[in-house]
Design an enzyme around this catalytic site. Sequence first.
Site, PDB file in Angstrom:
ATOM      1  CE  LYS A  93      -4.216   1.649   2.215  1.00  0.00           C
ATOM      2  NZ  LYS A  93      -4.993   1.824   0.999  1.00  0.00           N
TER       3      LYS A  93
HETATM    4  N1  PMP Z   1      -7.709  -1.854  -2.904  1.00  0.00           N
HETATM    5  C1  PMP Z   1      -7.226  -0.595  -2.873  1.00  0.00           C
HETATM    6  C2  PMP Z   1      -6.543  -0.069  -4.069  1.00  0.00           C
HETATM    7  C3  PMP Z   1      -7.393   0.188  -1.728  1.00  0.00           C
HETATM    8  O1  PMP Z   1      -6.916   1.440  -1.691  1.00  0.00           O
HETATM    9  C4  PMP Z   1      -8.089  -0.335  -0.618  1.00  0.00           C
HETATM   10  C5  PMP Z   1      -8.317   0.507   0.591  1.00  0.00           C
HETATM   11  N2  PMP Z   1      -7.233   0.457   1.474  1.00  0.00           N
HETATM   12  C6  PMP Z   1      -8.566  -1.650  -0.701  1.00  0.00           C
HETATM   13  C7  PMP Z   1      -8.352  -2.378  -1.851  1.00  0.00           C
HETATM   14  C8  PMP Z   1      -9.253  -2.263   0.463  1.00  0.00           C
HETATM   15  O2  PMP Z   1      -8.312  -2.602   1.436  1.00  0.00           O
HETATM   16  P1  PMP Z   1      -8.730  -2.672   2.974  1.00  0.00           P
HETATM   17  O3  PMP Z   1      -9.928  -3.540   3.024  1.00  0.00           O
HETATM   18  O4  PMP Z   1      -7.568  -3.311   3.639  1.00  0.00           O
HETATM   19  O5  PMP Z   1      -8.997  -1.303   3.404  1.00  0.00           O
END
Ligand code: PMP
Length: 322
Positions: A161
């Site tokens: 991320k």
């Molecule tokens: N994909 C992307 C590109 C994101 O930015 C997010 C949000 N963080 C998610 C998926 C979902 O991830 P999470 O459930 O861990 O927030």
Amino acid sequence: MAEPTPAYAWMNGKVIPWAECVLHGRTAGAFMGSNVFEGVRAYWNAAHEELFVFRHEEHLQRLGRSLKTMRLEVPYTVRQIGQGALDLLRANGFREDVHFIPVAYFGMGAHHFNALGPTVDNGVYITAVPWPQPAALWNGVAACVASWRRISDDTVPPRLKAGANYQNSRLAQTEARVDGYDTAIILNARGTVAEGPGACLMMVRDGRLVTPPVTAGILESITRTTLMELAARELGLPVVEREIDRTELYVADEVFMCGSGLEVLPITSVDRLPVGDGARGAVTRRIQDVYFAAARGELPGYRGWLTPVYAAVREPAPARSA
Ligand code: PMP
């Protein structure tokens, strides 16, 4: 007009005034977006007068994996960063739903200010803001399939991320907005469904919950695994991880996006074709119900996913034995 801001942010070990949470424009973190971060929600439970961070531990673990992959060394452990987030939420005294982002950044280039070489003064900051639930959760949104392809593991890996990944998200999201849609669904280099600009994707077909695998060019979403677990355990739904073709989105019974920030967001049309009957589907609604109940601390058996923000300071310290 600028919105009112919370009183405090957290930066490099200290709770500081919001306005002082700044990074020099020449750092790699600021001008190249060279950072890794997390987006986390905390839910207010009025009955318990408590703010619960949802899956704090899992977010910290993913932050650790992102730091490792980018070989980004910051002078704080993920545990200290997690504690910093709790300190910040307490300092702001939030009594409402909140979203917060811990960001670990590359600092100033050590040689000739070259941001691609080794950097000095890497650090971490956290901001937290009130984030109420939008009406789109109940009404749904219109999605298009983006003309942009998702970044991939052999170029800019979506598994970690990183701030710079969101250039790809922004291109797709902006295209969708300019063309009159609310959001975009992004295909991977193979042409199968990856995810949305800031959330993963799930569909319901023939009574099964289907979602692309973690090798489809997606972030390893914490909400995705949460929903897979809740759907199987609480709703008895078969859950399948497999590639999804574009045209399956057109014939699916239900489609929704999921993420910490977006929560469980119904997609009511794709490329202007209605999904199902064009409104939030029955399975999506049941999944929302169990998700929000778990996140707010109202579903027995899932308190282990929650970190209370205020309990630790409210409870008197245990008496010391003589
Ligand atoms: N994909 C992307 C590109 C994101 O930015 C997010 C949000 N963080 C998610 C998926 C979902 O991830 P999470 O459930 O861990 O927030």
